[in-house]
Design a protein around this motif. Structure first.
Motif, PDB file in Angstrom:
ATOM      1  N   VAL A   1    -118.476 -75.087 -21.141  1.00  0.00           N
ATOM      2  CA  VAL A   1    -118.345 -76.120 -22.163  1.00  0.00           C
ATOM      3  C   VAL A   1    -119.612 -76.968 -22.218  1.00  0.00           C
ATOM      4  O   VAL A   1    -120.131 -77.263 -23.297  1.00  0.00           O
ATOM      5  CB  VAL A   1    -117.112 -77.010 -21.911  1.00  0.00           C
TER       6      VAL A   1
ATOM      7  N   GLU B   1    -122.533 -76.058 -21.386  1.00  0.00           N
ATOM      8  CA  GLU B   1    -123.574 -75.223 -21.969  1.00  0.00           C
ATOM      9  C   GLU B   1    -123.449 -75.184 -23.492  1.00  0.00           C
ATOM     10  O   GLU B   1    -124.443 -75.262 -24.208  1.00  0.00           O
ATOM     11  CB  GLU B   1    -123.438 -73.797 -21.400  1.00  0.00           C
ATOM     12  N   PHE B   2    -122.218 -75.093 -23.947  1.00  0.00           N
ATOM     13  CA  PHE B   2    -121.993 -75.060 -25.394  1.00  0.00           C
ATOM     14  C   PHE B   2    -122.418 -76.375 -26.047  1.00  0.00           C
ATOM     15  O   PHE B   2    -123.090 -76.375 -27.080  1.00  0.00           O
ATOM     16  CB  PHE B   2    -120.522 -74.765 -25.699  1.00  0.00           C
ATOM     17  N   VAL B   3    -122.044 -77.468 -25.434  1.00  0.00           N
ATOM     18  CA  VAL B   3    -122.406 -78.786 -25.973  1.00  0.00           C
ATOM     19  C   VAL B   3    -123.926 -78.940 -26.013  1.00  0.00           C
ATOM     20  O   VAL B   3    -124.493 -79.446 -26.990  1.00  0.00           O
ATOM     21  CB  VAL B   3    -121.770 -79.918 -25.133  1.00  0.00           C
ATOM     22  N   ASP B   4    -124.562 -78.461 -24.968  1.00  0.00           N
ATOM     23  CA  ASP B   4    -126.019 -78.531 -24.916  1.00  0.00           C
ATOM     24  C   ASP B   4    -126.646 -77.669 -26.015  1.00  0.00           C
ATOM     25  O   ASP B   4    -127.618 -78.073 -26.657  1.00  0.00           O
ATOM     26  CB  ASP B   4    -126.496 -78.054 -23.541  1.00  0.00           C
ATOM     27  N   PHE B   5    -126.043 -76.511 -26.205  1.00  0.00           N
ATOM     28  CA  PHE B   5    -126.523 -75.607 -27.261  1.00  0.00           C
ATOM     29  C   PHE B   5    -126.415 -76.272 -28.629  1.00  0.00           C
ATOM     30  O   PHE B   5    -127.338 -76.193 -29.439  1.00  0.00           O
ATOM     31  CB  PHE B   5    -125.717 -74.313 -27.230  1.00  0.00           C
ATOM     32  N   ILE B   6    -125.307 -76.939 -28.849  1.00  0.00           N
ATOM     33  CA  ILE B   6    -125.094 -77.633 -30.124  1.00  0.00           C
ATOM     34  C   ILE B   6    -126.136 -78.723 -30.332  1.00  0.00           C
ATOM     35  O   ILE B   6    -126.647 -78.908 -31.438  1.00  0.00           O
ATOM     36  CB  ILE B   6    -123.679 -78.242 -30.175  1.00  0.00           C
TER      37      ILE B   6
END
Lengths: 111, 111
Positions: A91, A93-98
């Motif tokens: 999660v 990682e996903f937030v960082d990606f966003i």
DNA sequence: ACCTAATACATAATTGTCTTAGGCATAAGA
DNA sequence: TCTTATGCCTAAGACAATTATGTATTAGGT
């Protein structure tokens, strides 16, 4: 429905996080929960979901428990200790990606 | 570097939006601009970029202009009118997707 | 003068994830 | 009785991206 391409790579993250938030769940239940949470925008196909569940289990991130409902069976999946750690990391990682994508696309991802 | 799986499906959106924001650009320049905008987190590979550019051009979303720099050539890409519309739609779709994912993952995507 | 790194295009083989298309079986509702 | 919902699953194919090349020019360091 969302463009299926965007969904790619997010399936494992979705499964891990939904299991983290809702405790043990079975496959069929996961598809419905995600459908509900996404307001019908994300419809997980079983052909993608079950292989993913099996893979995460093989990696030791999920553990299973089979329960018989009459003559029908349910296979419950729940996070293991490493699974909980992984869910959190995915999660994050996903937030960082966003956030990165926000910079590249020059848009604010604020709700 | 981000998990490459998450990036899948976002390449066309990135290309279209970066071209919209920066005007005409050539392939090599796009990879560097995205690298810069993403603080080295998104490294576009040429093996993915060039086929994508060609595809978008074939769809009429991009137009090209070849410029010779000494003996080396640069192929500039720019959005066509339909390309500008598409860029806007793709970004909107991505933002909407992120909002949905925020609900499913139960996280706030606010920066 | 030589070698490496950077610039600049491109394609091809492979990988990996997902969609599509099946298959099996029980339970509920019209 | 027939369709829908519940519930598991696998396999073939599509598709996008990675990895591995290939070609060629220019700049910079030694």
């Amino acid at each position: 429905m969302h463009s299926p391409e965007l969904l790619k790579g997010t399936l494992q993250t979705i499964v891990l996080k939904v299991l983290k938030d809702h405790g043990k769940m079975y496959g069929y239940e996961i598809t419905h929960r995600v459908k509900e949470l996404s307001a019908d925008r994300i419809l997980l196909t079983e052909g993608a979901l079950y292989p993913t569940l099996h893979k995460l289990e093989a990696e030791g991130l999920l553990k299973t428990e089979i329960v018989n409902i009459g003559k029908r069976m349910r296979k419950y999946y729940a996070l293991t200790a490493p699974g909980k750690v992984e869910a959190k990391e995915r999660v994050a990682e996903f937030v960082d990606f966003i956030r990165t994508m926000g910079n590249v696309l020059n848009v604010q991802m604020t709700s």
